[in-house]
Design a protein around this motif. Structure first.
Motif, mmCIF file in Angstrom:
data_model
loop_
_atom_site.group_PDB
_atom_site.id
_atom_site.type_symbol
_atom_site.label_atom_id
_atom_site.label_comp_id
_atom_site.label_asym_id
_atom_site.label_seq_id
_atom_site.Cartn_x
_atom_site.Cartn_y
_atom_site.Cartn_z
ATOM 1 N N ALA A 168 8.206 4.460 6.922
ATOM 2 C CA ALA A 168 9.606 4.088 7.158
ATOM 3 C C ALA A 168 10.336 5.129 7.995
ATOM 4 C CB ALA A 168 10.324 3.882 5.828
ATOM 5 N N GLU A 169 10.073 6.406 7.763
ATOM 6 C CA GLU A 169 10.774 7.454 8.507
ATOM 7 C C GLU A 169 10.406 7.438 9.988
ATOM 8 O OE1 GLU A 169 13.213 9.582 7.542
ATOM 9 O OE2 GLU A 169 13.230 8.313 5.763
ATOM 10 N N GLN A 170 9.161 7.113 10.288
ATOM 11 C CA GLN A 170 8.742 7.043 11.684
ATOM 12 C C GLN A 170 9.381 5.847 12.394
ATOM 13 O OE1 GLN A 170 6.542 7.622 9.130
ATOM 14 N NE2 GLN A 170 6.387 9.820 9.621
ATOM 15 N N LEU A 171 9.656 4.775 11.661
ATOM 16 C CA LEU A 171 10.262 3.583 12.243
ATOM 17 C C LEU A 171 11.776 3.710 12.392
ATOM 18 C CD1 LEU A 171 8.287 0.845 10.258
ATOM 19 C CD2 LEU A 171 7.867 1.631 12.595
ATOM 20 N N LYS A 172 12.361 4.713 11.771
ATOM 21 C CA LYS A 172 13.819 4.846 11.762
ATOM 22 C C LYS A 172 14.383 5.042 13.161
ATOM 23 C CE LYS A 172 17.521 7.700 9.815
ATOM 24 N NZ LYS A 172 17.852 8.831 8.892
ATOM 25 N N SER A 173 13.715 5.827 13.992
ATOM 26 C CA SER A 173 14.235 6.119 15.328
ATOM 27 C C SER A 173 14.389 4.855 16.166
ATOM 28 C CB SER A 173 13.307 7.113 16.043
ATOM 29 O OG SER A 173 11.985 6.591 16.119
ATOM 30 N N ALA A 174 13.525 3.874 15.930
ATOM 31 C CA ALA A 174 13.599 2.632 16.689
ATOM 32 C C ALA A 174 14.727 1.726 16.206
ATOM 33 C CB ALA A 174 12.266 1.885 16.605
ATOM 34 N N LEU A 175 15.320 2.050 15.062
ATOM 35 C CA LEU A 175 16.363 1.199 14.483
ATOM 36 C C LEU A 175 17.751 1.833 14.533
ATOM 37 C CD1 LEU A 175 14.403 0.070 11.276
ATOM 38 C CD2 LEU A 175 14.800 -1.286 13.338
ATOM 39 N N LEU A 176 17.874 2.987 15.172
ATOM 40 C CA LEU A 176 19.149 3.705 15.177
ATOM 41 C C LEU A 176 20.273 2.874 15.784
ATOM 42 C CD1 LEU A 176 18.044 7.347 16.128
ATOM 43 C CD2 LEU A 176 18.781 6.482 13.893
ATOM 44 N N GLU A 177 19.968 2.083 16.798
ATOM 45 C CA GLU A 177 21.010 1.280 17.443
ATOM 46 C C GLU A 177 21.520 0.168 16.538
ATOM 47 O OE1 GLU A 177 19.647 -0.188 21.139
ATOM 48 O OE2 GLU A 177 19.476 1.796 22.088
ATOM 49 N N PRO B 154 0.822 -1.205 0.000
ATOM 50 C CA PRO B 154 0.000 0.000 0.000
ATOM 51 C C PRO B 154 0.857 1.257 0.000
ATOM 52 C CG PRO B 154 0.038 -0.999 2.179
ATOM 53 C CD PRO B 154 0.740 -1.951 1.266
ATOM 54 N N GLY B 155 0.357 2.286 -0.680
ATOM 55 C CA GLY B 155 1.076 3.548 -0.705
ATOM 56 C C GLY B 155 1.469 3.939 -2.120
ATOM 57 N N PRO B 156 2.023 5.120 -2.290
ATOM 58 C CA PRO B 156 2.410 5.599 -3.615
ATOM 59 C C PRO B 156 3.609 4.823 -4.168
ATOM 60 C CG PRO B 156 3.207 7.111 -1.943
ATOM 61 C CD PRO B 156 2.341 6.100 -1.230
ATOM 62 N N ALA B 157 3.791 4.866 -5.485
ATOM 63 C CA ALA B 157 4.912 4.177 -6.124
ATOM 64 C C ALA B 157 6.192 4.995 -6.031
ATOM 65 C CB ALA B 157 4.588 3.870 -7.586
ATOM 66 N N PHE B 158 6.042 6.315 -5.951
ATOM 67 C CA PHE B 158 7.228 7.177 -5.893
ATOM 68 C C PHE B 158 7.460 7.668 -4.467
ATOM 69 C CE2 PHE B 158 5.892 7.686 -10.361
ATOM 70 C CZ PHE B 158 7.075 7.289 -10.978
ATOM 71 N N PHE B 159 8.703 7.978 -4.194
ATOM 72 C CA PHE B 159 9.118 8.486 -2.891
ATOM 73 C C PHE B 159 9.934 9.753 -3.113
ATOM 74 C CE2 PHE B 159 12.545 8.619 0.341
ATOM 75 C CZ PHE B 159 11.763 8.865 1.462
ATOM 76 N N GLN B 160 9.513 10.823 -2.486
ATOM 77 C CA GLN B 160 10.240 12.083 -2.597
ATOM 78 C C GLN B 160 10.901 12.411 -1.265
ATOM 79 O OE1 GLN B 160 6.971 14.604 -4.385
ATOM 80 N NE2 GLN B 160 8.663 15.246 -5.706
ATOM 81 N N GLN B 161 12.104 12.922 -1.353
ATOM 82 C CA GLN B 161 12.861 13.228 -0.142
ATOM 83 C C GLN B 161 13.743 14.445 -0.396
ATOM 84 O OE1 GLN B 161 15.885 10.378 1.183
ATOM 85 N NE2 GLN B 161 14.989 10.451 3.236
ATOM 86 N N THR B 162 13.866 15.303 0.597
ATOM 87 C CA THR B 162 14.703 16.493 0.459
ATOM 88 C C THR B 162 16.175 16.111 0.546
ATOM 89 O OG1 THR B 162 12.986 17.896 1.428
ATOM 90 C CG2 THR B 162 15.236 18.768 1.383
ATOM 91 N N ARG B 163 16.938 16.479 -0.446
ATOM 92 C CA ARG B 163 18.388 16.275 -0.473
ATOM 93 C C ARG B 163 19.066 17.619 -0.711
ATOM 94 N NH1 ARG B 163 20.096 10.775 -0.792
ATOM 95 N NH2 ARG B 163 18.308 9.548 -0.066
ATOM 96 N N VAL B 164 20.363 17.653 -0.509
ATOM 97 C CA VAL B 164 21.135 18.882 -0.678
ATOM 98 C C VAL B 164 21.966 18.772 -1.947
ATOM 99 C CG1 VAL B 164 22.864 20.415 0.324
ATOM 100 C CG2 VAL B 164 21.220 19.242 1.802
ATOM 101 N N GLY B 165 21.835 19.783 -2.812
ATOM 102 C CA GLY B 165 22.516 19.763 -4.084
ATOM 103 C C GLY B 165 23.693 20.710 -4.150
ATOM 104 N N ARG B 166 23.989 21.171 -5.359
ATOM 105 C CA ARG B 166 25.145 22.034 -5.592
ATOM 106 C C ARG B 166 25.030 23.331 -4.790
ATOM 107 N NH1 ARG B 166 26.990 25.839 -9.819
ATOM 108 N NH2 ARG B 166 29.228 25.516 -10.102
ATOM 109 N N PRO C 47 14.375 -4.041 8.068
ATOM 110 C CA PRO C 47 13.016 -4.615 8.069
ATOM 111 C C PRO C 47 11.979 -3.729 7.397
ATOM 112 C CG PRO C 47 13.590 -3.774 10.246
ATOM 113 C CD PRO C 47 14.827 -3.696 9.421
ATOM 114 N N ARG C 48 12.299 -2.487 7.129
ATOM 115 C CA ARG C 48 11.343 -1.579 6.497
ATOM 116 C C ARG C 48 11.254 -1.764 4.992
ATOM 117 N NH1 ARG C 48 13.803 3.994 8.051
ATOM 118 N NH2 ARG C 48 15.643 2.842 7.307
#
Length: 484
Positions: free
Chosen positions: A351-360, A322-334, A375-376
């Protein structure tokens, strides 16, 4: 004063066959020579056969000329430097020499025919020799890949004595072990006096700076790599070079500017002294315009060519999670400008909300966050990541001008916030869909190694380098190595 060698060092040295490099080098050169002759013979016979099949008459003089060109082919390769040992295994020198030798022979035949008013069939100049160039280049490329395969298992290596301080020696060992296709294996080290008991993680310390020639004689090493250190001044280096002349041992000297290479470096005599001149990299002007045009034209053609695969991936993602096919994320360019990078979604929606639980569980040793078995990641996403298919929508970022086909990895804003002054150098060029990091290990690289490769690209970028990286990216991606 020589340092005593322990039992383990003796065992290691006995495992290093003396003059092994020269033996396989001669065999390899003979194989190249035979292959070049076969390529020329096959091309000449093919062109003559095609002409005969179309009813052309082949006079004896042309057959004799063809035989002469077959003999002249390896001679032209020799004059162009295609059999020099330093040209084999890496770089473009070997291919450039083959091309120059072939073009030179074509010019000699054409000029000779014009000067003597000899009647020479156009097929020799317009078909046989160009075909021989392409066939020989293909043969040399195949031989190079075979050489790389053998070196990956430890064969056909040149044994090197590293001379320098501990950290520099260990870094050289790591680089050679990570990229065995260079054909260099460090079998021993010579450290500064007073540091001979330093641990080099299993690499034997065989002497100090004054013992290099003796160590080379005992080990039968093929080359000496001198790393930048203040103790080795000009007079010392000159005496070292003299001591290695008799045994024809190669001497490599690494300058302090480790990541600057290519046309930016030249040696200029000033006041009788050979000075290393380093030109500034070009980030603007004509080269940047050419790179921008090249990126966008290739990206447009790639999108048109991959339209059906892109559509199939889109459908597969929507049908399997479930969910959109594309993923957009802010990155830093030139120049630190943020932009929205576009990728196929390979993780669950939250996935971003689950990231904090996987930092270790982070397996990366720097500011990046990477987990080998995250696992995400969805089932389709794992396949897309393995072959970097999730990166294909970034072609639209290239068309839009946010990214380049080749460049440093596009960082996240939180990563950039942790950058030091040196690392921020990565931001002077556009980030890329691929780069030196992609063709040198991908996610298997450490943070420091990833940064070093990005900075090397920034310092030495050119359209030729971009083409080389794009060519290598194909083989890396199809093997699916280092991606997770």
């Amino acid at each position: 004063m020589r340092v005593g060698m322990g039992e383990s060092d003796v065992v290691l040295l006995e495992a290093v066959p003396r003059h092994a490099s020269s033996l396989w080098t001669r065999a390899y050169l003979r194989l190249l020579l035979l292959g070049d002759v076969v390529c020329a013979l096959a091309c000449c016979a093919s062109v003559l056969g095609v002409r005969v099949s179309f009813g052309a008459y082949i006079p004896v003089a042309e057959i004799v000329l063809g035989a002469g060109l077959i003999v002249a082919w390896p001679l032209s390769m020799t004059m162009a430097g295609a059999y020099r040992q330093k040209a084999h295994g890496e770089g473009t020198d070997e291919f450039r020499a083959v091309f120059n030798g072939g073009v030179g022979l074509m010019a000699a035949v054409a000029i000779g025919a014009y000067a003597t008013q000899a009647v020479v069939a156009r097929s020799f100049v317009m078909a046989t020799l160009p075909l021989a160039i392409m066939t020989t280049l293909a043969f040399r490329y195949r031989m190079r890949k075979r050489l790389h395969t053998r070196r990956a298992v430890g064969d056909y290596m040149r044994h090197v004595i590293a001379v320098g301080h501990r950290e520099a020696v260990l870094d050289l060992v790591v680089q050679f072990r990570r990229q065995p296709h260079h054909g260099m294996e460090v079998v021993g080290a010579c450290l500064p006096p007073g540091k001979l008991d330093t641990d080099l993680e299993g690499l034997p310390v065989l002497g100090s700076f004054g013992d290099v020639a003796e160590v080379v004689a005992e080990t039968g090493a093929d080359a000496v790599a001198v790393l930048a250190c203040p103790e080795l001044d000009g007079a010392t280096m000159r005496r070292l070079a003299w001591s290695l002349e008799t045994a024809k041992t190669d001497l490599f000297v690494a300058p302090a500017l480790m990541d600057v290479a290519g046309p930016r470096i030249s040696i200029r005599p000033v006041a009788g002294m050979p000075l290393l001149h380093v030109e500034h990299p070009e980030f603007d002007g004509g080269k940047r315009v050419v790179k921008t045009v090249f990126d966008r034209v290739v990206a447009v053609f790639a999108v048109a060519l991959l339209s059906i695969p892109l559509s199939l991936i889109f459908v597969a993602i929507r049908l399997t999670s479930p969910g959109p096919a594309f993923f957009q994320q802010t990155r830093v360019g030139r120049d630190g400008r943020p932009f929205e990078v576009l990728k196929f979604r390979t993780m669950v929606v939250n996935a971003e909300q689950l990231k904090s639980a996987l930092l270790e569980a982070n397996e990366f040793d720097g500011v990046l966050f990477k987990i080998r078995n995250d696992p995400r990641i969805t089932r389709v996403g794992a396949f897309l990541r393995k072959y970097s298919l999730d990166e294909l929508p970034q072609l639209f970022n290239v068309i839009r001008g946010d990214m380049s086909l080749v460049g440093p990895r596009p960082p996240l804003p939180e990563e950039v916030a942790k950058y030091g002054a040196d690392v921020r150098r990565r931001l002077v060029v556009k980030p890329g869909m691929t780069g030196l990091w992609q063709v040198s290990g991908r996610s298997d690289l450490s943070w420091e190694e990833s940064v070093r490769l990005d900075l090397r690209y920034v310092e030495n970028w050119s359209l030729i380098l971009d083409l080389q990286i794009l060519w290598k990216t194909w083989s890396v991606v199809t093997r699916g190595e280092g991606a997770y």
